[in-house]
Design an enzyme around this catalytic site. Structure first.
Site, short mmCIF file in Angstrom:
data_model
loop_
_atom_site.label_atom_id
_atom_site.label_comp_id
_atom_site.label_asym_id
_atom_site.label_seq_id
_atom_site.Cartn_x
_atom_site.Cartn_y
_atom_site.Cartn_z
CG ASP A 29 3.54 6.06 -5.04
OD1 ASP A 29 2.96 5.31 -4.56
OD2 ASP A 29 3.03 6.90 -5.98
CE LYS A 96 -0.13 6.06 -5.49
NZ LYS A 96 0.39 6.64 -6.90
CB CYS A 126 2.00 10.52 -6.67
SG CYS A 126 2.36 9.29 -8.21
#
Length: 206
Positions: A29, A96, A126
């Site tokens: 990410d 996601k 995350c």
């Protein structure tokens, strides 16, 4: 003799020595909207690029995730540029909404790899949840600390402190990882690897 060799291999694995053929790199990410809010974001990008470039040279699989890209944008351009050099069969990009990277697709992508090299955002969300799930899957996790951050530096420090106490999780740096994967100055691609690590990189402010 075979039992002795097995015990020696187990001993090496427990110490966290990286083996190129057992590794996969996960980039979590590192997206456009985070640029202005993440502590030492430029260092995270630089470490991620360094690892993806090394993966291209050493033929190591790379998986990149994007958390809700409709709202947070896509992976930043420098990482995508490096990813474009990776063999198509050795890479995956997945959107996601779950905080952990461990979707069914990624579990399948990494199923034959014992060691996961992890960079990305955010450390306490995350990255942490991904690491915990990977450990539950009996994966060894190498957290590249110059390539991991959060919007608040104290959140990063607390998360790394927790994760580093878990058996099978190792805190490391991008350059240390790359030289472990190369192992020897006689490696046929050592000059290429050496040129990568010589490039100036931002201070991760650890």
């Amino acid at each position: 003799k075979n039992e002795k060799e097995r015990m020696e291999r187990t001993k090496v694995a427990d110490l966290g020595l990286l083996n190129k053929d057992d590794c996969v790199i996960l980039v979590c990410d590192v997206q456009e909207r985070f640029e202005k809010i993440i502590h030492a974001f430029d260092a995270v990008v630089a470490a991620s690029v360094l690892l993806v470039d090394a993966a291209s040279i050493l033929q190591i699989p790379v998986c990149v995730t994007e958390q809700y890209p409709k709202g947070l944008g896509h992976t930043v351009a420098p990482i995508l540029d490096s990813l474009s050099k990776v063999d198509p069969k050795n890479k995956a990009v997945e959107e996601k909404t779950k905080f952990s990277m461990c979707s069914q697709q990624i579990k399948q992508f990494i199923q034959n790899k014992k060691q996961v090299i992890l960079v990305g955002l955010e450390t306490h969300v995350c990255v942490l949840q991904t690491t915990l799930e990977l450990v539950e899957m009996n994966k060894q996790v190498h957290l590249v600390c110059d390539g991991i951050s959060s919007s608040r530096d104290w959140e990063r420090k607390i998360a790394l402190d927790r994760l580093s106490s878990i058996n099978g999780v190792f805190c490391t740096s991008s350059e240390s990882v790359i030289f472990q994967l190369t192992r020897d100055a006689t490696h046929p691609r050592f000059r290429d690897i050496s040129n990568l690590v010589k490039k100036a990189r931002p201070d991760p402010k650890l």
